[in-house]
Structure formats: structure tokens, C-alpha cells
Scaffold this motif. Structure first.
Motif, PDB file in Angstrom:
ATOM      1  N   GLN A  99       0.818  -1.214   0.000  1.00 18.45           N
ATOM      2  CA  GLN A  99       0.000   0.000   0.000  1.00 18.45           C
ATOM      3  C   GLN A  99       0.850   1.262   0.000  1.00 18.45           C
ATOM      4  O   GLN A  99       0.313   2.375  -0.070  1.00 18.45           O
ATOM      5  CB  GLN A  99      -0.920   0.021   1.221  1.00 18.45           C
ATOM      6  CG  GLN A  99      -2.036  -0.997   1.175  1.00 18.45           C
ATOM      7  CD  GLN A  99      -2.874  -0.928   2.442  1.00 18.45           C
ATOM      8  OE1 GLN A  99      -2.451  -1.350   3.515  1.00 18.45           O
ATOM      9  NE2 GLN A  99      -4.064  -0.375   2.326  1.00 18.45           N
ATOM     10  N   GLY A 100       2.157   1.106   0.113  1.00 23.28           N
ATOM     11  CA  GLY A 100       3.033   2.269   0.163  1.00 23.28           C
ATOM     12  C   GLY A 100       3.079   2.932   1.522  1.00 23.28           C
ATOM     13  O   GLY A 100       3.570   4.059   1.658  1.00 23.28           O
ATOM     14  N   LEU A 101       2.578   2.241   2.556  1.00 24.16           N
ATOM     15  CA  LEU A 101       2.530   2.821   3.898  1.00 24.16           C
ATOM     16  C   LEU A 101       3.749   2.450   4.739  1.00 24.16           C
ATOM     17  O   LEU A 101       4.003   3.066   5.775  1.00 24.16           O
ATOM     18  CB  LEU A 101       1.264   2.362   4.620  1.00 24.16           C
ATOM     19  CG  LEU A 101      -0.054   2.828   4.000  1.00 24.16           C
ATOM     20  CD1 LEU A 101      -1.236   2.223   4.750  1.00 24.16           C
ATOM     21  CD2 LEU A 101      -0.157   4.352   4.005  1.00 24.16           C
ATOM     22  N   ALA A 102       4.482   1.439   4.322  1.00 27.87           N
ATOM     23  CA  ALA A 102       5.665   1.000   5.067  1.00 27.87           C
ATOM     24  C   ALA A 102       6.770   0.651   4.080  1.00 27.87           C
ATOM     25  O   ALA A 102       6.515   0.413   2.888  1.00 27.87           O
ATOM     26  CB  ALA A 102       5.334  -0.199   5.949  1.00 27.87           C
ATOM     27  N   ALA A 103       7.987   0.638   4.583  1.00 24.88           N
ATOM     28  CA  ALA A 103       9.139   0.303   3.747  1.00 24.88           C
ATOM     29  C   ALA A 103      10.100  -0.557   4.554  1.00 24.88           C
ATOM     30  O   ALA A 103      10.363  -0.274   5.733  1.00 24.88           O
ATOM     31  CB  ALA A 103       9.843   1.567   3.260  1.00 24.88           C
TER      32      ALA A 103
ATOM     33  N   GLU B 292       2.013  11.690  -7.778  1.00 28.65           N
ATOM     34  CA  GLU B 292       1.846  10.381  -8.404  1.00 28.65           C
ATOM     35  C   GLU B 292       0.484   9.779  -8.039  1.00 28.65           C
ATOM     36  O   GLU B 292      -0.239   9.262  -8.907  1.00 28.65           O
ATOM     37  CB  GLU B 292       2.961   9.433  -7.965  1.00 28.65           C
ATOM     38  CG  GLU B 292       2.836   8.043  -8.567  1.00 28.65           C
ATOM     39  CD  GLU B 292       3.890   7.078  -8.045  1.00 28.65           C
ATOM     40  OE1 GLU B 292       4.055   6.015  -8.651  1.00 28.65           O
ATOM     41  OE2 GLU B 292       4.543   7.389  -7.022  1.00 28.65           O
ATOM     42  N   VAL B 293       0.134   9.847  -6.761  1.00 32.33           N
ATOM     43  CA  VAL B 293      -1.159   9.301  -6.324  1.00 32.33           C
ATOM     44  C   VAL B 293      -2.295  10.061  -6.995  1.00 32.33           C
ATOM     45  O   VAL B 293      -3.284   9.465  -7.439  1.00 32.33           O
ATOM     46  CB  VAL B 293      -1.276   9.373  -4.786  1.00 32.33           C
ATOM     47  CG1 VAL B 293      -2.711   9.078  -4.341  1.00 32.33           C
ATOM     48  CG2 VAL B 293      -0.318   8.367  -4.145  1.00 32.33           C
ATOM     49  N   ALA B 294      -2.169  11.387  -7.082  1.00 37.14           N
ATOM     50  CA  ALA B 294      -3.222  12.191  -7.699  1.00 37.14           C
ATOM     51  C   ALA B 294      -3.421  11.806  -9.161  1.00 37.14           C
ATOM     52  O   ALA B 294      -4.558  11.666  -9.639  1.00 37.14           O
ATOM     53  CB  ALA B 294      -2.879  13.678  -7.588  1.00 37.14           C
ATOM     54  N   GLU B 295      -2.335  11.625  -9.891  1.00 36.97           N
ATOM     55  CA  GLU B 295      -2.441  11.270 -11.306  1.00 36.97           C
ATOM     56  C   GLU B 295      -3.001   9.863 -11.487  1.00 36.97           C
ATOM     57  O   GLU B 295      -3.795   9.610 -12.406  1.00 36.97           O
ATOM     58  CB  GLU B 295      -1.082  11.411 -11.988  1.00 36.97           C
ATOM     59  CG  GLU B 295      -0.624  12.863 -12.117  1.00 36.97           C
ATOM     60  CD  GLU B 295       0.681  13.002 -12.876  1.00 36.97           C
ATOM     61  OE1 GLU B 295       1.097  12.028 -13.536  1.00 36.97           O
ATOM     62  OE2 GLU B 295       1.284  14.095 -12.826  1.00 36.97           O
TER      63      GLU B 295
ATOM     64  N   ALA C  10      -6.563   5.697   0.503  1.00 33.80           N
ATOM     65  CA  ALA C  10      -5.880   5.601   1.799  1.00 33.80           C
ATOM     66  C   ALA C  10      -4.630   6.471   1.802  1.00 33.80           C
ATOM     67  O   ALA C  10      -4.344   7.170   2.781  1.00 33.80           O
ATOM     68  CB  ALA C  10      -5.525   4.149   2.099  1.00 33.80           C
ATOM     69  N   ALA C  11      -3.882   6.435   0.697  1.00 34.87           N
ATOM     70  CA  ALA C  11      -2.696   7.288   0.587  1.00 34.87           C
ATOM     71  C   ALA C  11      -3.095   8.758   0.599  1.00 34.87           C
ATOM     72  O   ALA C  11      -2.468   9.583   1.275  1.00 34.87           O
ATOM     73  CB  ALA C  11      -1.926   6.952  -0.693  1.00 34.87           C
TER      74      ALA C  11
END
Length: 222
Positions: free
Chosen positions: A58-62, A81-84, A154-155
Motif C-alpha cells: 500500500q506504500g505505507l511502510a518500507a 503520483e497518487v493524484a495522477e 488511503a494514501a
């Protein structure tokens, strides 16, 4: 049976952690400690590791070599990026959804607009905003697409909460009203055009960085 239980527990753990990260309760850069989380949920390390993988997706953790798993930070480039991505995918969903939008669903979307206009804090506004989008997109009949859009929302929520932790300013969403009016008139292309512009608008406001300096915070306002 134990594998199914672990899978279910992993989903629950990932959802709880995602909510905390999105709301800013766990800040960017914070380490997600496997032992502590396993103890909190009464779980083994197996579902916790799976929950971490879900958060990474989900891009919430790395995950960092020799440093464990941390809450992912984000930059303006990621907000863009999320907006596009949202613009492209939500327009696709709306084109498939529009023929199936009943008067009942359109009325529900109008109620969501009203709830957003009456919101007194960022959390209730975000919930109303997300409900509006979900209502007009859900009849598209494309579950994978909707799941991806949910992740992007969510992002978006995380960016929004980070920028508006306090001093929320009431938002009146004229774009939502215009999208709904176009859908009621059967003008799908106009609705899609407004939606695309709407989700790509990125708001900006100054925020204290906590060390006496001020930085700009960016968020998708839509």
C-alpha cells in the motif's frame, strides 16, 4: 485451518496499523516493531510479517536492510503520483459505473456531499469525501480496479491528515456538486473531465516542522 486464521489475523493487523499510519498516530520514519505488534495482537510473527508486506504494497511502510520495517515517508512527487493515478483510474471506473447509477445512488452521493459540507474536522470530511467517490464508482463492476482506488484513497487520506493535523478549514466541494449534476443530466464526459481535474488538485499550507522552522505540507484535496 491455522493458515486461514493467520491470513485473517494478518488482514486485521494490517488494517489497524494502516488506520494508525493514515491518521498520523504512527509518524513517518517510525519503526514497526514486530515483537511489540505480535504481543499487542496475541499473534505469532507470521501474520505480523504478512501484515507488514500488505502495508508495503500500500506504500505505507518500507523495509530497510538491517533496519527492519518503518513507516514510509512521502514527498510532493508521491502526492502528485497518487493524484495522477487516481485521476486515470477513477475516470475509468466512472465511465463503466455511469450507466448503472440509479436515482437512489445519486441521492446517496448528494447526501455524502452534504455530510462533507457539514464536517467540523478533517477525519469526518475525509470520510464523507471518500463515501462520495465510492458511491459514484462502485457500480463499475470491476473489483480489482476498486480495490486499487481504495488503496490510493488511503494514501490520499494520509497526505490530508499530515497536512491538516490541526486548524481544519471547512471545505465546500463545488466539484462534487458539478460532477453529480453532470451525472444526473447523463453528461458522462463532463463528469469525467471534472473528476479528473478534481482529484489532481493538490492543496498546500505551511506547517511547523517541530524544530522552529516552517515547511509546506501538500495534500490531495478531493
Amino acid at each position: 485451518m491455522s493458515t486461514k486464521i493467520e491470513d485473517t489475523l494478518a488482514v486485521r493487523i494490517s488494517k489497524v496499523l494502516a488506520e494508525r499510519i493514515i491518521a498520523g498516530e504512527i509518524p513517518a520514519g517510525a519503526k514497526l516493531r514486530q515483537d511489540h505488534i505480535a504481543a499487542e495482537f496475541g499473534a505469532s510473527h507470521v501474520p505480523v510479517r504478512e501484515a507488514f508486506r500488505r502495508l508495503e504494497a500500500q506504500g505505507l511502510a518500507a523495509s530497510e536492510p538491517r533496519r527492519g520495517v518503518r513507516v514510509a515517508s512521502f514527498q510532493l512527487s508521491q502526492v502528485k503520483e497518487v493524484a495522477e493515478m487516481r485521476a486515470a483510474l477513477e475516470v475509468l471506473a466512472l465511465r463503466h459505473s455511469a450507466p448503472h447509477l440509479t436515482p437512489t445512488l445519486l441521492n446517496a452521493a448528494e447526501e455524502a456531499i452534504r455530510a462533507g459540507d457539514l464536517s467540523k474536522d478533517v477525519r469526518s470530511w475525509e470520510e464523507a469525501n471518500r463515501l462520495f467517490h465510492r458511491t459514484i464508482l462502485s457500480p463499475c463492476g470491476m473489483p480489482r480496479l476498486l480495490a486499487t482506488i481504495d488503496d490510493l484513497h488511503a494514501a490520499s487520506a494520509r497526505f490530508l491528515f499530515a497536512a491538516w493535523q490541526s486548524n481544519w478549514e471547512t471545505q465546500t466541494d463545488h466539484d462534487h456538486t458539478a460532477i453529480l449534476a453532470a451525472l444526473r443530466q447523463g453528461n458522462v464526459e463532463t463528469a469525467c473531465s471534472i473528476l479528473s481535474r478534481h482529484v489532481q488538485w493538490i492543496g498546500q499550507r505551511p506547517m511547523s516542522a517541530g524544530n522552529g522552522t516552517v515547511r509546506n505540507a501538500f495534500a490531495i484535496i478531493g
